[in-house]
Design a protein around this motif. Sequence first.
Motif, PDB file in Angstrom:
ATOM      1  N   GLY A  33      -2.594  -6.890  -5.885  1.00  0.00           N
ATOM      2  CA  GLY A  33      -2.209  -7.022  -7.036  1.00  0.00           C
ATOM      3  C   GLY A  33      -0.494  -6.956  -6.891  1.00  0.00           C
ATOM      4  O   GLY A  33      -0.067  -7.495  -7.796  1.00  0.00           O
ATOM      5  N   ILE A  34      -0.023  -6.151  -6.044  1.00  0.00           N
ATOM      6  CA  ILE A  34       1.286  -5.923  -5.946  1.00  0.00           C
ATOM      7  C   ILE A  34       1.727  -7.226  -5.334  1.00  0.00           C
ATOM      8  O   ILE A  34       2.933  -7.702  -6.094  1.00  0.00           O
ATOM      9  CB  ILE A  34       1.624  -4.793  -5.061  1.00  0.00           C
ATOM     10  CG1 ILE A  34       1.354  -3.572  -5.801  1.00  0.00           C
ATOM     11  CG2 ILE A  34       3.104  -4.568  -4.549  1.00  0.00           C
ATOM     12  CD1 ILE A  34       2.335  -2.859  -6.530  1.00  0.00           C
TER      13      ILE A  34
ATOM     14  N   LYS B  83       0.830  -1.226   0.077  1.00  0.00           N
ATOM     15  CA  LYS B  83       0.085  -0.181  -0.005  1.00  0.00           C
ATOM     16  C   LYS B  83       0.809   1.141   0.021  1.00  0.00           C
ATOM     17  O   LYS B  83       0.592   2.206  -0.613  1.00  0.00           O
ATOM     18  CB  LYS B  83      -0.772  -0.021   1.371  1.00  0.00           C
ATOM     19  CG  LYS B  83      -1.868   1.035   1.260  1.00  0.00           C
ATOM     20  CD  LYS B  83      -2.963   0.932   2.428  1.00  0.00           C
ATOM     21  CE  LYS B  83      -3.847   2.149   2.416  1.00  0.00           C
ATOM     22  NZ  LYS B  83      -4.776   1.943   3.541  1.00  0.00           N
TER      23      LYS B  83
ATOM     24  N   VAL C  53      -0.571   6.498  -6.662  1.00  0.00           N
ATOM     25  CA  VAL C  53      -1.844   5.749  -6.548  1.00  0.00           C
ATOM     26  C   VAL C  53      -2.286   5.885  -5.520  1.00  0.00           C
ATOM     27  O   VAL C  53      -2.047   5.653  -4.407  1.00  0.00           O
ATOM     28  CB  VAL C  53      -1.565   4.317  -7.111  1.00  0.00           C
ATOM     29  CG1 VAL C  53      -2.950   3.592  -6.978  1.00  0.00           C
ATOM     30  CG2 VAL C  53      -0.560   4.175  -8.387  1.00  0.00           C
TER      31      VAL C  53
ATOM     32  N   LEU D  19       2.352   1.854  -3.399  1.00  0.00           N
ATOM     33  CA  LEU D  19       1.219   2.291  -4.374  1.00  0.00           C
ATOM     34  C   LEU D  19       1.132   3.964  -4.114  1.00  0.00           C
ATOM     35  O   LEU D  19       1.162   4.748  -5.037  1.00  0.00           O
ATOM     36  CB  LEU D  19      -0.138   1.683  -4.258  1.00  0.00           C
ATOM     37  CG  LEU D  19      -0.122   0.501  -4.797  1.00  0.00           C
ATOM     38  CD1 LEU D  19      -1.629  -0.140  -4.313  1.00  0.00           C
ATOM     39  CD2 LEU D  19      -0.140   0.380  -6.178  1.00  0.00           C
TER      40      LEU D  19
ATOM     41  N   GLU E 119      -8.865   3.729  -3.479  1.00  0.00           N
ATOM     42  CA  GLU E 119      -9.705   3.580  -4.264  1.00  0.00           C
ATOM     43  C   GLU E 119      -9.380   2.530  -5.344  1.00  0.00           C
ATOM     44  O   GLU E 119     -10.191   2.296  -6.224  1.00  0.00           O
ATOM     45  CB  GLU E 119      -9.390   4.780  -5.219  1.00  0.00           C
ATOM     46  CG  GLU E 119      -9.889   6.221  -4.807  1.00  0.00           C
ATOM     47  CD  GLU E 119      -9.810   7.372  -5.733  1.00  0.00           C
ATOM     48  OE1 GLU E 119      -9.458   7.015  -6.980  1.00  0.00           O
ATOM     49  OE2 GLU E 119      -9.943   8.579  -5.523  1.00  0.00           O
ATOM     50  N   THR E 120      -8.420   1.868  -4.781  1.00  0.00           N
ATOM     51  CA  THR E 120      -8.120   0.162  -5.845  1.00  0.00           C
ATOM     52  C   THR E 120      -8.644  -0.650  -4.924  1.00  0.00           C
ATOM     53  O   THR E 120      -8.138  -1.531  -4.387  1.00  0.00           O
ATOM     54  CB  THR E 120      -6.551   0.193  -5.624  1.00  0.00           C
ATOM     55  OG1 THR E 120      -5.928   0.054  -4.426  1.00  0.00           O
ATOM     56  CG2 THR E 120      -6.023   1.268  -6.715  1.00  0.00           C
TER      57      THR E 120
ATOM     58  N   ASN F 283      -8.779  -4.729  -1.173  1.00  0.00           N
ATOM     59  CA  ASN F 283      -8.007  -3.952  -1.922  1.00  0.00           C
ATOM     60  C   ASN F 283      -7.126  -4.349  -2.830  1.00  0.00           C
ATOM     61  O   ASN F 283      -6.094  -5.168  -2.707  1.00  0.00           O
ATOM     62  CB  ASN F 283      -6.920  -2.945  -0.873  1.00  0.00           C
ATOM     63  CG  ASN F 283      -6.354  -1.893  -1.518  1.00  0.00           C
ATOM     64  OD1 ASN F 283      -5.728  -2.152  -2.505  1.00  0.00           O
ATOM     65  ND2 ASN F 283      -6.256  -0.863  -1.015  1.00  0.00           N
ATOM     66  N   TRP F 284      -7.722  -4.655  -4.208  1.00  0.00           N
ATOM     67  CA  TRP F 284      -7.024  -5.006  -5.452  1.00  0.00           C
ATOM     68  C   TRP F 284      -5.876  -4.500  -5.488  1.00  0.00           C
ATOM     69  O   TRP F 284      -4.769  -5.035  -6.242  1.00  0.00           O
ATOM     70  CB  TRP F 284      -7.938  -5.335  -6.670  1.00  0.00           C
ATOM     71  CG  TRP F 284      -8.258  -3.981  -7.109  1.00  0.00           C
ATOM     72  CD1 TRP F 284      -9.475  -3.333  -7.032  1.00  0.00           C
ATOM     73  CD2 TRP F 284      -7.425  -3.090  -8.100  1.00  0.00           C
ATOM     74  NE1 TRP F 284      -9.457  -1.911  -7.777  1.00  0.00           N
ATOM     75  CE2 TRP F 284      -8.265  -2.031  -8.399  1.00  0.00           C
ATOM     76  CE3 TRP F 284      -6.154  -3.294  -8.700  1.00  0.00           C
ATOM     77  CZ2 TRP F 284      -7.732  -1.038  -9.079  1.00  0.00           C
ATOM     78  CZ3 TRP F 284      -5.846  -2.423  -9.613  1.00  0.00           C
ATOM     79  CH2 TRP F 284      -6.428  -1.308 -10.084  1.00  0.00           C
ATOM     80  N   GLY F 285      -5.363  -3.213  -5.298  1.00  0.00           N
ATOM     81  CA  GLY F 285      -4.020  -2.836  -5.533  1.00  0.00           C
ATOM     82  C   GLY F 285      -2.969  -3.460  -4.675  1.00  0.00           C
ATOM     83  O   GLY F 285      -1.893  -3.564  -5.198  1.00  0.00           O
ATOM     84  N   VAL F 286      -3.155  -3.623  -3.509  1.00  0.00           N
ATOM     85  CA  VAL F 286      -2.450  -4.072  -2.537  1.00  0.00           C
ATOM     86  C   VAL F 286      -1.911  -5.652  -3.101  1.00  0.00           C
ATOM     87  O   VAL F 286      -0.988  -6.175  -3.041  1.00  0.00           O
ATOM     88  CB  VAL F 286      -2.808  -4.099  -1.003  1.00  0.00           C
ATOM     89  CG1 VAL F 286      -1.869  -4.686  -0.191  1.00  0.00           C
ATOM     90  CG2 VAL F 286      -2.886  -2.483  -0.806  1.00  0.00           C
TER      91      VAL F 286
ATOM     92  N   ALA G  78      -4.532   4.372  -3.024  1.00  0.00           N
ATOM     93  CA  ALA G  78      -4.730   3.005  -2.612  1.00  0.00           C
ATOM     94  C   ALA G  78      -5.874   2.913  -2.146  1.00  0.00           C
ATOM     95  O   ALA G  78      -6.423   1.819  -2.173  1.00  0.00           O
ATOM     96  CB  ALA G  78      -3.496   2.510  -1.603  1.00  0.00           C
TER      97      ALA G  78
END
Length: 176
Positions: A80-81, A52, A60, A55, A64-65, A75-78, A62
């Motif tokens: 995803g990483i 996070k 980014v 991001l 909003e992901t 949290n697809w951003g976290v 984070a």
Amino acid sequence: MKNWFTPTLPANRRFGAAMVAGFIGGNISSFVKWGTEIPFPPRTPDRGIPPKDMLIDMGVNAQETIYHFSEHVINWGVAGIHHLFSIVFALLYCAIAEIFPKIKLWQGMAFSLLVTIGFHGVLLPTFGWAPPLWDLPAAEIFSEVFGHALWMWTIEVFRRDIRNRMTGLPDAEYMK
């Protein structure tokens, strides 16, 4: 005895099979690593989550992901990483294993120690995403070492099985 950097014969390498194995093993092992974090959380509750923070540092938002699943906010951003990390390192490991088979020491768990030290001892502290290795709680070190060992062992199981099934051949170092 051959040294660490004795390569296999180029004719014995099967990079296509290694990439398939790395991609599949990287995906599955990501879930294994996440699973180890349920009984052994990797950090104290007061600390941020390094993916996070990465991001955020990349600009980014984070927060909003996210997506919703079964009324949970994920949290697809976290995630995803974390998942991308697993795939990239699985691909790298499987490619290196074709050339330098010693990377498979302890069924890949020696490589997992290098990754753990590299990330949690060098990269994350360098960018301020985690405290220096010597300031980490023993529970965090255990969680990361244990989780990464199971993560890499899973990749090695997939690497060996998929490579051997796809090619019908033993690993490159065992071929004549």
